[in-house]
Design a protein around this motif. Sequence first.
Motif, mmCIF file in Angstrom:
data_model
loop_
_atom_site.group_PDB
_atom_site.id
_atom_site.type_symbol
_atom_site.label_atom_id
_atom_site.label_comp_id
_atom_site.label_asym_id
_atom_site.label_seq_id
_atom_site.Cartn_x
_atom_site.Cartn_y
_atom_site.Cartn_z
ATOM 1 N N LEU A 1 0.821 -1.207 0.000
ATOM 2 C CA LEU A 1 0.000 0.000 0.000
ATOM 3 C C LEU A 1 0.858 1.261 0.000
ATOM 4 O O LEU A 1 0.418 2.311 -0.460
ATOM 5 N N THR A 2 2.079 1.162 0.495
ATOM 6 C CA THR A 2 2.942 2.346 0.537
ATOM 7 C C THR A 2 3.426 2.759 -0.846
ATOM 8 O O THR A 2 3.987 3.847 -1.001
ATOM 9 N N GLU A 3 3.213 1.886 -1.831
ATOM 10 C CA GLU A 3 3.602 2.232 -3.204
ATOM 11 C C GLU A 3 2.434 2.760 -4.029
ATOM 12 O O GLU A 3 2.598 3.061 -5.216
ATOM 13 N N VAL A 4 1.256 2.861 -3.430
ATOM 14 C CA VAL A 4 0.098 3.412 -4.135
ATOM 15 C C VAL A 4 0.395 4.855 -4.530
ATOM 16 O O VAL A 4 0.911 5.648 -3.739
ATOM 17 N N ARG A 5 0.064 5.183 -5.780
ATOM 18 C CA ARG A 5 0.297 6.541 -6.256
ATOM 19 C C ARG A 5 -0.935 7.393 -5.977
ATOM 20 O O ARG A 5 -2.053 7.017 -6.292
ATOM 21 N N LEU A 6 -0.727 8.530 -5.367
ATOM 22 C CA LEU A 6 -1.818 9.397 -4.933
ATOM 23 C C LEU A 6 -2.272 10.289 -6.080
ATOM 24 O O LEU A 6 -1.460 10.768 -6.868
ATOM 25 N N ASP A 7 -3.599 10.511 -6.131
ATOM 26 C CA ASP A 7 -4.129 11.375 -7.195
ATOM 27 C C ASP A 7 -5.499 11.911 -6.807
ATOM 28 O O ASP A 7 -5.871 11.914 -5.635
ATOM 29 N N TRP A 8 -6.263 12.340 -7.806
ATOM 30 C CA TRP A 8 -7.547 12.993 -7.582
ATOM 31 C C TRP A 8 -8.577 12.098 -6.912
ATOM 32 O O TRP A 8 -9.603 12.583 -6.393
ATOM 33 N N ARG A 9 -8.354 10.791 -6.876
ATOM 34 C CA ARG A 9 -9.313 9.888 -6.230
ATOM 35 C C ARG A 9 -9.267 9.975 -4.712
ATOM 36 O O ARG A 9 -10.168 9.486 -4.041
ATOM 37 N N HIS A 10 -8.225 10.592 -4.184
ATOM 38 C CA HIS A 10 -8.005 10.608 -2.737
ATOM 39 C C HIS A 10 -8.226 12.025 -2.221
ATOM 40 O O HIS A 10 -7.314 12.848 -2.244
ATOM 41 N N LYS A 11 -9.434 12.300 -1.744
ATOM 42 C CA LYS A 11 -9.795 13.682 -1.425
ATOM 43 C C LYS A 11 -9.019 14.250 -0.241
ATOM 44 O O LYS A 11 -8.992 15.466 -0.052
ATOM 45 N N ALA A 12 -8.404 13.404 0.572
ATOM 46 C CA ALA A 12 -7.609 13.911 1.694
ATOM 47 C C ALA A 12 -6.239 14.397 1.262
ATOM 48 O O ALA A 12 -5.544 15.063 2.034
ATOM 49 N N VAL A 13 -5.842 14.062 0.038
ATOM 50 C CA VAL A 13 -4.498 14.386 -0.440
ATOM 51 C C VAL A 13 -4.527 15.711 -1.199
ATOM 52 O O VAL A 13 -5.363 15.907 -2.083
ATOM 53 N N PRO A 14 -3.646 16.656 -0.886
ATOM 54 C CA PRO A 14 -3.647 17.938 -1.594
ATOM 55 C C PRO A 14 -3.309 17.772 -3.078
ATOM 56 O O PRO A 14 -2.563 16.866 -3.459
ATOM 57 N N ALA A 15 -3.856 18.639 -3.885
ATOM 58 C CA ALA A 15 -3.651 18.560 -5.331
ATOM 59 C C ALA A 15 -2.173 18.636 -5.699
ATOM 60 O O ALA A 15 -1.736 18.033 -6.685
ATOM 61 N N THR A 16 -1.399 19.323 -4.897
ATOM 62 C CA THR A 16 0.028 19.468 -5.193
ATOM 63 C C THR A 16 0.789 18.154 -5.042
ATOM 64 O O THR A 16 1.924 18.040 -5.515
ATOM 65 N N ALA A 17 0.180 17.175 -4.392
ATOM 66 C CA ALA A 17 0.845 15.883 -4.189
ATOM 67 C C ALA A 17 0.423 14.849 -5.210
ATOM 68 O O ALA A 17 0.851 13.697 -5.137
ATOM 69 N N SER A 18 -0.408 15.215 -6.161
ATOM 70 C CA SER A 18 -0.878 14.256 -7.156
ATOM 71 C C SER A 18 0.299 13.644 -7.913
ATOM 72 O O SER A 18 1.196 14.351 -8.370
ATOM 73 N N GLY A 19 0.289 12.315 -8.014
ATOM 74 C CA GLY A 19 1.363 11.600 -8.682
ATOM 75 C C GLY A 19 2.436 11.085 -7.741
ATOM 76 O O GLY A 19 3.261 10.250 -8.128
ATOM 77 N N THR A 20 2.432 11.581 -6.501
ATOM 78 C CA THR A 20 3.392 11.120 -5.507
ATOM 79 C C THR A 20 2.953 9.772 -4.945
ATOM 80 O O THR A 20 1.772 9.495 -4.821
ATOM 81 N N THR A 21 3.891 8.932 -4.594
ATOM 82 C CA THR A 21 3.534 7.690 -3.924
ATOM 83 C C THR A 21 3.264 7.948 -2.442
ATOM 84 O O THR A 21 3.676 8.987 -1.893
ATOM 85 N N HIS A 22 2.578 7.022 -1.836
ATOM 86 C CA HIS A 22 2.355 7.060 -0.389
ATOM 87 C C HIS A 22 3.680 7.290 0.337
ATOM 88 O O HIS A 22 3.803 8.201 1.173
ATOM 89 N N THR A 23 4.693 6.477 0.024
ATOM 90 C CA THR A 23 5.994 6.600 0.677
ATOM 91 C C THR A 23 6.602 7.976 0.457
ATOM 92 O O THR A 23 7.121 8.607 1.381
ATOM 93 N N GLY A 24 6.520 8.448 -0.772
ATOM 94 C CA GLY A 24 7.090 9.743 -1.080
ATOM 95 C C GLY A 24 6.403 10.876 -0.350
ATOM 96 O O GLY A 24 7.055 11.819 0.116
ATOM 97 N N PHE A 25 5.080 10.774 -0.222
ATOM 98 C CA PHE A 25 4.324 11.819 0.467
ATOM 99 C C PHE A 25 4.724 11.897 1.933
ATOM 100 O O PHE A 25 5.001 12.974 2.464
ATOM 101 N N VAL A 26 4.779 10.747 2.597
ATOM 102 C CA VAL A 26 5.126 10.737 4.017
ATOM 103 C C VAL A 26 6.570 11.187 4.225
ATOM 104 O O VAL A 26 6.888 11.955 5.148
ATOM 105 N N ALA A 27 7.463 10.736 3.342
ATOM 106 C CA ALA A 27 8.883 11.082 3.479
ATOM 107 C C ALA A 27 9.147 12.564 3.236
ATOM 108 O O ALA A 27 10.182 13.097 3.654
ATOM 109 N N SER A 28 8.244 13.246 2.554
ATOM 110 C CA SER A 28 8.451 14.655 2.219
ATOM 111 C C SER A 28 8.258 15.590 3.392
ATOM 112 O O SER A 28 8.474 16.803 3.264
#
Length: 444
Positions: A25-52
Motif C-alpha cells: 500500500l505504501t507504493e500506491v500513487r496518490l491522485d484525484w481519487r483521494h480527497k484527503a491528499v492535496p492537489a500538489t501531491a498528485s502523482g506522488t507515492t504514499h511513501t514519497g508523500f510521508v517522506a516529504s
Amino acid sequence: MPVNTSASGADTTAPAISAASVAALTEVRLDWRHKAVPATASGTTHTGFVASGHTLADLQTPLLTLDAGAIRGNADRLASWCWEHGVLLAPHGKTTMAPQLWAEQLNRGAWGITLANFAQLRVARQFGVRRLQLANSLTDPHAIEWVAAHTSAEEPILSWVDSAGTVEVLNRTLASGQAVLDVLVELGAPGGRTGARSVEEAVAVARAIADSKHLRLVGVSGYEGSLAHTADDAGLAAVRGYLAQMRLLHERLHAEGLYGAESVIVTAGGSAYFDDVVSVLAPCIVEQSDGGPRVDVMIRSGAYIIHDDGFYRGISPFSRDGGDPFRAGMHGWARVVSQPEPGLAILDAGKRDLPFDEGLPRPQLIGPVLGGAMEPLTGAEITSVNDQHCFMTFDAESTSVRPGDVVRLGLSHPCTAFDKWTIIPVLADTNGDQSVADLIHTFF
C-alpha cells in the motif's frame, strides 16, 4: 492468552496477515481519487508523500485525520486487557476496513478479524488475513460457495447460523460438494437484531447443524450491543441478562454433545460492554481435556482502536470505571465558508465527510489557519448537517468567527467515519506534533 489457536484447536505460528500485501500500500500513487491528499501531491507515492515531511498545514478541508499515539495506545491497552483476562480478541474489521490497522491488531495477538459481509471477507483474504469470522449468516449462494472454497483448518472462516432456514440454505448450496463449514449458533433476543429469539430455538438450530453433513458446530455467538445504548442500570441489566442466556445456551449444547470440534468459541462483545461479556461468560472458559472440548471466550471489539469524542467516550468500560480511558484517535477539520448572520457559521464538512448517526460533530478548537495555533471554541454547537455543510451556532458577543477560520471537531462513531475516506492522514500527535506520520488506506 491463547492467541495462536485455530478454530479446530490446531496450533499455527504462520503470519496472521500478509506483511507484503500491507506494505504494498505504501507504493500506491496518490491522485484525484483521494480527497484527503492535496492537489500538489498528485502523482506522488504514499511513501514519497510521508517522506516529504508534510504536516497538517499542507492539507485541506474538509478533512478527517487520525492520531498515531492514540491508536497505538488504544491497541496496546485492549491487547493487554485481553491477555490479563484470558480471552481471545477478533476485532470487528468493518469499523475501519483498513488492513494496516488490522495488522496492528493482529500483531498484538488478536486471534483474527471479524467482518460483516461477503465483500469484506474478500478484502481480508486479499490481504492474507488467515483467520476470519463472519458475524452474520451466509445465505447468498455465491458467498456460500466462495467461503467453501476458501476455508480450511489452517485458514478458517467461521460464520453464524440463527435458524433452521439458514441451515437449509447452506445444505442446499453445498449439497453437490464435500465442503464442511464451521459455524456458530447465534442467540438473539426480542427487540434485538439477528439471532434465535430464545435458548430453546437456538438449541433446535444447533441440533439441525449437528445433523448436517456440511456443517460443524464450533461455538455460540451473539451481540449484546443491540439490546442497550446506555450504561445506566437498566442498560447494563439488559446486557447482563442476555449474556447469562448465552452462557446457558453454551451449557445446553455442551451437555447434549452437539459441538463437533475439539475447540469451541463463545463470542460476544463490541466496544461498549466487553467487560460485562467477560465477567458473565468467563466461567465458560475450559482448557482442553479428555472430558470435552477446549472453550474460549472471544470478544469482537472494533471501535476501540480509534475510539471517539462521543458515543464510545461515554459508554466504554474504561470510561465508566473511572480509570484511564481510551483516547480519541480521530478528528474532523472544517473551514468556515460563510458567516451569513450573527451567531451562525456554515462549515465546509457534511454528511459526506464526517459521521453523524451517533451524535453530531462537536466544535473543540478554532484558529485562522489549518495547522496553526488554535483556541478552545466554547459554547459553539453543530445543530445540523447537510451533504457538504455543517451549521454551527455560537455566541456572537463573546466569540469571533470569520470566513476562512478552521474548526477542529470531535467526532462520534468511527464505524461511520472511515467509510467516507479512501485515504486518511495520520498525524504524529493531534495535540502536538502535527507531521503526517502515515496514510491509512480503506476498502469499503
